[in-house]
Design a protein around this motif. Structure first.
Motif, PDB file in Angstrom:
ATOM      1  N   PRO A  11       1.140  -9.569  -1.440  1.00 47.69           N
ATOM      2  CA  PRO A  11       1.002  -9.979  -2.690  1.00 47.69           C
ATOM      3  C   PRO A  11       0.842 -11.449  -3.088  1.00 47.69           C
ATOM      4  O   PRO A  11       0.085 -11.649  -4.142  1.00 47.69           O
ATOM      5  CB  PRO A  11       2.088  -9.364  -3.460  1.00 47.69           C
ATOM      6  CG  PRO A  11       3.117  -8.991  -2.171  1.00 47.69           C
ATOM      7  CD  PRO A  11       2.255  -8.868  -0.975  1.00 47.69           C
TER       8      PRO A  11
ATOM      9  N   VAL B 224      12.222  -1.354   7.383  1.00 50.47           N
ATOM     10  CA  VAL B 224      12.618  -0.434   6.459  1.00 50.47           C
ATOM     11  C   VAL B 224      12.370  -0.882   5.103  1.00 50.47           C
ATOM     12  O   VAL B 224      11.764  -0.091   3.904  1.00 50.47           O
ATOM     13  CB  VAL B 224      14.370  -0.134   6.410  1.00 50.47           C
ATOM     14  CG1 VAL B 224      14.460   0.735   5.373  1.00 50.47           C
ATOM     15  CG2 VAL B 224      14.443   0.643   7.916  1.00 50.47           C
ATOM     16  N   VAL B 225      12.899  -1.928   4.713  1.00 48.56           N
ATOM     17  CA  VAL B 225      12.675  -2.687   3.413  1.00 48.56           C
ATOM     18  C   VAL B 225      11.057  -2.878   2.668  1.00 48.56           C
ATOM     19  O   VAL B 225      10.964  -2.343   1.904  1.00 48.56           O
ATOM     20  CB  VAL B 225      13.239  -4.025   3.218  1.00 48.56           C
ATOM     21  CG1 VAL B 225      12.848  -4.985   2.034  1.00 48.56           C
ATOM     22  CG2 VAL B 225      14.849  -4.094   3.563  1.00 48.56           C
ATOM     23  N   PHE B 226      10.396  -3.143   3.834  1.00 50.51           N
ATOM     24  CA  PHE B 226       8.927  -3.339   3.285  1.00 50.51           C
ATOM     25  C   PHE B 226       7.888  -2.202   3.527  1.00 50.51           C
ATOM     26  O   PHE B 226       6.754  -2.112   3.221  1.00 50.51           O
ATOM     27  CB  PHE B 226       8.174  -4.503   3.919  1.00 50.51           C
ATOM     28  CG  PHE B 226       8.845  -6.023   3.368  1.00 50.51           C
ATOM     29  CD1 PHE B 226       8.323  -6.562   2.192  1.00 50.51           C
ATOM     30  CD2 PHE B 226      10.162  -6.656   4.071  1.00 50.51           C
ATOM     31  CE1 PHE B 226       8.817  -7.477   1.803  1.00 50.51           C
ATOM     32  CE2 PHE B 226      10.402  -7.700   3.639  1.00 50.51           C
ATOM     33  CZ  PHE B 226       9.830  -8.156   2.474  1.00 50.51           C
ATOM     34  N   SER B 227       8.588  -0.933   4.059  1.00 48.59           N
ATOM     35  CA  SER B 227       7.652   0.195   4.273  1.00 48.59           C
ATOM     36  C   SER B 227       7.772   0.981   3.022  1.00 48.59           C
ATOM     37  O   SER B 227       8.597   0.981   2.345  1.00 48.59           O
ATOM     38  CB  SER B 227       8.076   0.960   5.447  1.00 48.59           C
ATOM     39  OG  SER B 227       9.450   1.396   5.218  1.00 48.59           O
ATOM     40  N   GLY B 228       6.665   1.652   2.790  1.00 46.73           N
ATOM     41  CA  GLY B 228       6.967   2.668   1.541  1.00 46.73           C
ATOM     42  C   GLY B 228       6.261   2.107   0.572  1.00 46.73           C
ATOM     43  O   GLY B 228       6.243   2.915  -0.701  1.00 46.73           O
ATOM     44  N   GLY B 229       5.659   0.816   0.316  1.00 47.71           N
ATOM     45  CA  GLY B 229       5.444   0.414  -0.958  1.00 47.71           C
ATOM     46  C   GLY B 229       3.843   0.657  -1.145  1.00 47.71           C
ATOM     47  O   GLY B 229       3.408   1.773  -0.660  1.00 47.71           O
TER      48      GLY B 229
END
Lengths: 364, 471
Positions: B213, B456-461
């Protein structure tokens, strides 16, 4: 191989007795990294749990406004601050329904605006019956739409219905969730590191904001304040005003009163009544610019008003039609500004009061 | 289906479980079916192209085997070249040449309005066509024996770990692996493969996707971003594309190794390079080798005069640039690298020894930093939407303009740079891509944990596709 290697010296049968040192070391070499990695994960989990009050609730709804209102409604339900009056509609009532002004005009009541900008009739009907009614349990629901919501084009998947129905939270609510959705829900519930990861992702500026996504500032009672301070066609200058009018014309392209739209609205009102609330259907105030934007002009608009009146009559709702208001009360041909919202509150106050009185009388 | 998707997390174990229960031939059948399913998950309509390319090169190989007539052999090889380059040319470059050609004619005063077909780019097309060309070329030059098994050859072309973004396979290294019994990986091999996959996910999800981003913001509005913001933006892109592509290669190598197939290294700590020449020995190694063997050397390589060598370098890199995408920005990117390589060849004498010399902080830091900045300058053209956009971006940096500086981006780029530098230094020192396997167990656990938490934090966006899927 020596006697010690086989364990014979210690009097144990090879393969049955205590593990040999190199096997133990190998075993430790496999277990320790996994245990330490899990400990690091646990530490991260504990840190997020400790700091979660400073983190934004994660987005699970397809638009920022749905997310914000879902959070507001959830908090009200949890804290027992359920309003007596709820407003539901599209962006016209989102901007034009000022709960604070209405609560002031109807003393002793509480109001919440659960309208959703940018969403269409089927989405709003689903949102109202699935979320708003069960969580807020209002006595009176003010339903506000205009002719554009009766145009069949709003039922197209690309009009937002598809994204709404495909969203994980709606799929789960409808029992259509896949195993992945269920795993996601489980992890969201049990791991705060997982749940708040979208807030942790960009610690310095919040989650990525898409400038094309409408993300209005809301009052605590759900009023969309994006249009409150604007004069007519003031936002963005004359070029933007032209674009707004073109957008209105596009939304009304090929206008007819859709039978399916009428049915959805009627079913929505019936569902509200079945849930025990009284309904006031409002054909939202409009500008002359909006009326002439219909392909058939005033004739189209009149057909829509007749359809609303018919829906109200068939579903047992009260109906009002404020009609055409001066542009000074609008931010654009569609949306009321702050002054317009105040005017609408004054206009609706006696009718809401009347519906409230009837609702209170009907209470056991 | 991408490597960082949940589908792949289910797909790979399922394939592995079935694979190791089968014999060699059945394993190849399974690999072929799995590879076509993997590819079809992107767009099943393009499976036909993959099969056409495969069949053509197989038949070309077989026919080449049956003739010693050199003129006939050449004609047969040209069939493979025509089919592969025809597919590539039509799907990747047709619209580009048509629209840019029309624009050029328009500037010359000739008005043409060609129809733009808006042709969809089949994913991985540049990779599997290069697979096929290299096989046909090697058979034509009698460097390898053509395979008699269509099944083995089809698996070589479509092998799912490397199908859509490489490493670009070489027949003499890979084809024999599909023709013989495979050994089930033992404990250390499985651990090494798992660590490669974890490293790849970390680079892709926690570095590349985290930076995406900020890169998008800087390149979307260079006129309102400060010089520092623009500089940080291009550095961020350098780490984004490295994390993205080398992460993909690590997952590809890890997955492949679990299937008992060894893939070549594709990245070797490229940002520690002390020259652009060394950079190209460490960056997208399989493409550099391909271009060297099938373009630079056939063009004459460095066998002619100095001028001819420079011409060959420039041509190779221009074509390498065009391979990445049908846009002038990629041509300029390749051209810049060609100029760097020619310049280094002309003015420095030590670049060839660099790759084998140990890195020294005292001696090499300045050269490494300068090389990185030269590479970043070229990245601006690679990332920008147009030449004017790239020049505007560079102008914004050069003018020392004021504007918005996203402090968050500065911190995150610094963190990403530190992570890349730490990982690369450890790999470089150990001469191993999985150096943590030699660390003591507790430290290894900390490293795994520190990689898993950001994953974990950056997956799934919002899904960020692998950049090289576009090429």
């Amino acid at each position: 191989m020596t006697a010690t290697d086989t364990g014979a010296e210690a009097g144990v049968t090879p393969g049955v007795g205590p593990r040999r040192p190199d096997t133990r070391r190998r075993h430790r070499g496999r277990v320790v990294p996994i245990a330490v990695a899990l400990a690091v994960l646990l530490l991260a989990e504990l840190a997020v749990r400790a700091g979660r009050s400073h983190l934004d609730e994660p987005n699970v709804w397809p638009t920022p406004e749905l997310q914000k209102k879902f959070t507001q409604i959830g908090a009200r339900a949890r804290e027992g601050r359920r309003p007596e009056v709820v407003l539901v509609g599209d962006s016209m009532l989102d901007a034009g329904g000022d709960p604070a002004a209405l609560a002031q005009a109807v003393p002793g009541t509480t109001v919440y605006n659960a309208s959703i900008a940018g969403e269409t009739l089927p989405v709003i009907a689903d949102w109202t019956t699935r979320i708003v009614l069960p969580k807020l349990d209002p006595k009176v629901v003010v339903v506000g739409f205009s002719s554009n919501e009766l145009n069949p084009s709003v039922l197209a998947p690309e009009a937002g219905v598809g994204a709404y129905r495909a969203s994980r939270v709606v799929r789960a609510a409808e029992g259509r969730g896949s195993p992945v959705d269920r795993a996601d829900a489980f992890l969201r519930e049990h791991s705060m590191l997982y749940r708040y990861r979208s807030s942790l992702r960009h610690p310095f500026r919040g989650d990525t904001v898409d400038p094309n996504v409408f993300d209005p500032e809301l009052s605590p009672d759900g009023h969309d304040l994006a249009f409150a301070d604007l004069g007519y066609l003031e936002k963005g200058g004359p070029g933007q005003a032209q674009a707004v009018i073109q957008g209105v014309v596009a939304a009304l392209q090929g206008f007819t009163v859709g039978l399916e739209n009428v049915t959805i609205l009627q079913e929505m009102i019936r569902a509200i009544r079945v849930a025990g609330a009284r309904v006031l259907l409002v054909a939202m105030p409009v500008t002359t610019d909006l009326i002439v934007a219909h392909p058939g002009g005033e004739a189209d608009y009149r057909k829509a008003m007749e359809a609303f009146a018919g829906v109200a009559q068939r579903s047992g709702a009260a109906f009002v039609q404020p009609g055409v208001w001066p542009t000074a009360l609008f931010a654009d041909p569609v949306h009321l500004n702050g002054a317009g919202a105040a005017q609408l509150s004054s206009y609706l106050a006696p009718l809401v009061q009347q519906e409230l009185a009837a609702a209170r009388l009907a209470e056991p | 289906m991408t490597f960082n998707s949940l589908q792949y997390a289910l797909f790979l174990p399922l394939v592995l479980a079935a694979y190791w229960m089968l014999g060699r031939r059945a394993q190849n059948v399974l690999l072929l079916v799995a590879s076509y399913v993997f590819y079809g998950a992107f767009d099943w309509r393009f499976l036909g192209l993959l099969m056409l390319s495969t069949l053509t090169d197989f038949v070309v190989g077989r026919v080449l085997e049956g003739t010693d007539d050199e003129r006939r052999r050449k004609r047969i090889f040209l069939v493979s070249l025509a089919v592969n380059l025809g597919i590539l040319g039509f799907f990747k470059y047709f619209d580009f040449f048509l629209t840019d050609g029309a624009r050029l004619l328009d500037q010359l005063g000739i008005d043409v309005s060609p129809p733009v077909l808006r042709i969809l780019l089949p994913v991985g097309i540049s990779f599997y066509t290069f697979h096929g060309i290299s096989y046909a070329f090697d058979v034509y030059r009698r460097k390898i024996e053509p395979t008699r098994s269509l099944l083995d050859f089809a698996v070589f072309v479509a092998f799912f770990p490397q199908l859509v973004a490489g490493p670009i396979g070489r027949a003499h290294l890979q084809l024999p692996q599909f023709g013989r019994e495979r050994t089930r990986p033992d404990g250390p091999e499985i651990r090494r493969a798992a660590v490669l996959i974890l490293l790849g996910l970390f680079k892709k999800v926690a570095i590349a996707d985290m930076l995406a981003p900020y890169v998008n913001d800087a390149f979307a509005s260079p006129e309102t971003t400060s010089s520092l913001g623009l500089l940080v933006g291009v550095w961020a892109f350098a780490f984004q594309i490295y994390g993205d592509f080398s992460g993909y290669s690590d997952i590809a190598r890890g997955s492949s190794s679990l299937l008992g197939i060894s893939l070549p290294e594709n990245f070797n700590q490229p940002y520690l390079s002390r020259s652009v020449t060394e950079f190209w020995r460490r960056w997208h190694i399989s493409l550099s080798n391909w271009l060297r063997d099938y373009l630079y050397i056939p063009l004459g390589g460095n066998r002619g005069s100095g001028l001819l060598t420079y011409r060959n370098l420039l041509l190779t890199m221009l074509i390498g640039g065009l391979w990445h995408g049908a846009a002038l920005t990629f041509v300029v990117w390749g051209g810049l690298h060609g100029l760097y390589l020619a310049g280094e060849r002309r003015f420095t004498r030590v670049v060839d020894e660099d790759a084998w010399r140990p890195w020294s902080l005292r001696r090499d830091l300045v050269r490494t930093v300068v090389t990185f900045q030269l590479v970043c300058l070229a990245w601006v053209f690679f990332r920008a939407d147009s030449i004017s956009g790239a020049l505007g971006y560079l102008g914004g940096i050069a003018r020392l303009q004021g504007g918005v500086t996203d402090r968050g981006a500065v911190v995150l780029v610094a963190l990403a740079a530190a992570a890349v530098l730490l990982l690369d230094s450890a790999q470089h020192r150990a001469r191993d891509h999985t150096p943590m396997l030699r660390w003591n167990p507790a430290l290894r656990g900390v490293a795994y944990g520190l990689m898993i938490v950001p994953i974990v934090v950056f997956s799934g966006g919002t899904p960020v596709p692998f950049i090289y899927f576009n090429f």
